[in-house]
Scaffold this active site. Sequence first.
Site, PDB file in Angstrom:
ATOM      1  N   ARG A 232     -68.870 -45.776 -29.490  1.00 37.34           N
ATOM      2  CA  ARG A 232     -68.408 -47.024 -30.399  1.00 37.34           C
ATOM      3  C   ARG A 232     -68.752 -46.794 -31.859  1.00 37.34           C
ATOM      4  O   ARG A 232     -69.623 -46.162 -32.143  1.00 37.34           O
ATOM      5  CB  ARG A 232     -69.263 -48.410 -29.926  1.00 37.34           C
ATOM      6  CG  ARG A 232     -68.717 -48.963 -28.609  1.00 37.34           C
ATOM      7  CD  ARG A 232     -67.615 -49.732 -28.910  1.00 37.34           C
ATOM      8  NE  ARG A 232     -67.079 -50.647 -27.835  1.00 37.34           N
ATOM      9  CZ  ARG A 232     -66.233 -50.187 -26.957  1.00 37.34           C
ATOM     10  NH1 ARG A 232     -65.849 -48.872 -27.109  1.00 37.34           N
ATOM     11  NH2 ARG A 232     -65.886 -50.839 -25.984  1.00 37.34           N
ATOM     12  N   GLU A 261     -61.526 -51.559 -36.688  1.00 35.21           N
ATOM     13  CA  GLU A 261     -60.359 -51.049 -36.098  1.00 35.21           C
ATOM     14  C   GLU A 261     -59.213 -52.198 -36.164  1.00 35.21           C
ATOM     15  O   GLU A 261     -59.561 -53.097 -35.700  1.00 35.21           O
ATOM     16  CB  GLU A 261     -60.742 -50.647 -34.741  1.00 35.21           C
ATOM     17  CG  GLU A 261     -61.663 -49.336 -34.656  1.00 35.21           C
ATOM     18  CD  GLU A 261     -61.744 -49.112 -33.068  1.00 35.21           C
ATOM     19  OE1 GLU A 261     -61.343 -49.337 -32.190  1.00 35.21           O
ATOM     20  OE2 GLU A 261     -62.661 -48.074 -33.022  1.00 35.21           O
ATOM     21  N   HIS A 280     -58.752 -44.684 -31.386  1.00 32.89           N
ATOM     22  CA  HIS A 280     -59.294 -45.113 -30.170  1.00 32.89           C
ATOM     23  C   HIS A 280     -58.581 -44.961 -28.886  1.00 32.89           C
ATOM     24  O   HIS A 280     -58.079 -45.848 -28.097  1.00 32.89           O
ATOM     25  CB  HIS A 280     -59.721 -46.774 -30.272  1.00 32.89           C
ATOM     26  CG  HIS A 280     -60.795 -47.222 -29.364  1.00 32.89           C
ATOM     27  ND1 HIS A 280     -61.419 -48.190 -29.858  1.00 32.89           N
ATOM     28  CD2 HIS A 280     -61.026 -46.724 -27.933  1.00 32.89           C
ATOM     29  CE1 HIS A 280     -62.427 -48.426 -28.880  1.00 32.89           C
ATOM     30  NE2 HIS A 280     -62.189 -47.553 -27.852  1.00 32.89           N
TER      31      HIS A 280
END
Length: 337
Positions: A232, A261, A280
Amino acid sequence: MPTTGLPVVAVLAEREPPVVERLAGAARVLRVGERDLAGALAEADVLLVWDFLTSALPEAWPERGGPRWVHTASAGVDRLLFSPLRESDTLVTNSRGVFERPIAEYVAGLVLAMAKDLPGTLERQRSREWRHRVTESVAGTRAVVVGGGPVGRAVARLLGALGLRADLVSRTARDGDPEFGRVHGFGDLAGLLPAADWVVCAAPLTEQTADMFDAAAFARMKRGARFVNVGRGPLVVEDDLLDALRTGTLGGAALDVFRQEPLPADSPLWDAPGLLVSPHMSGDTRSWLDDLADVFLGNFERWVAGRPLLNIVDKELGYVPVAGRPGAAPRTEEGTP
């Protein structure tokens, strides 16, 4: 329950996912976006958080009642563990089992790309520059993999197949692991970093792990070592990582997750020396949406039949405690795509 007798499943998704069609006849499905989430939660028995990067759930959660079961189409559950949900009787499950191997393959690809300087090869190809170079062998180098759950274990396993010596770091230390022998605790990390050629973060985001990779951690690492984060974004202090790259403390890094993000176009991380940026995507393969649907539907069948659910999150720990097999470690931590 509605008068039809079918359970009500609210699916938080701006676009209709494959799971909706497959629930036909088994549930009354409310496919909603963030704006309509609060209304759907008032009558839903089950909530499927398909758009798992949403931040809308805390505000939409009802003051009383709410779904009896919340499932997220992700391994990480940090966005779900707000106080009302954490303190409720609602079960929370995740999508453990979908992402482990793909993330491990992605990390292995990053390690090989950095060791073999594939970014440099592509850069010279674009400029039509013929320049012979020598590269590194990964066999015999040492990796520290932080995160002792299925993702971290899959990463350590695949790196071991490439000839790296992998040390696995989990929340608590233990001996006698059937694969890795000694599993180190977080308290051992500082002592492991100076010998590591590669440090891979695949830990869940909890109060204990937030900001764990900061200036002090990077300063302990061997000069020229490489760092990879597939856990993360908030596990890493990004300004400290930038400093470590700019000063040459780190020889390179790869980030697949970020504190914000999408990564803003003006972020200095885009131009950081030796940094590979990906959006991601480390756990996402061509079949991943169908795989996520399979995990939910399998658990939904168990829920309808009154059988125990799989992948139940311990809302205090922040991950899925996995009961060990005979001879295996009694608990492992869940990784976080």
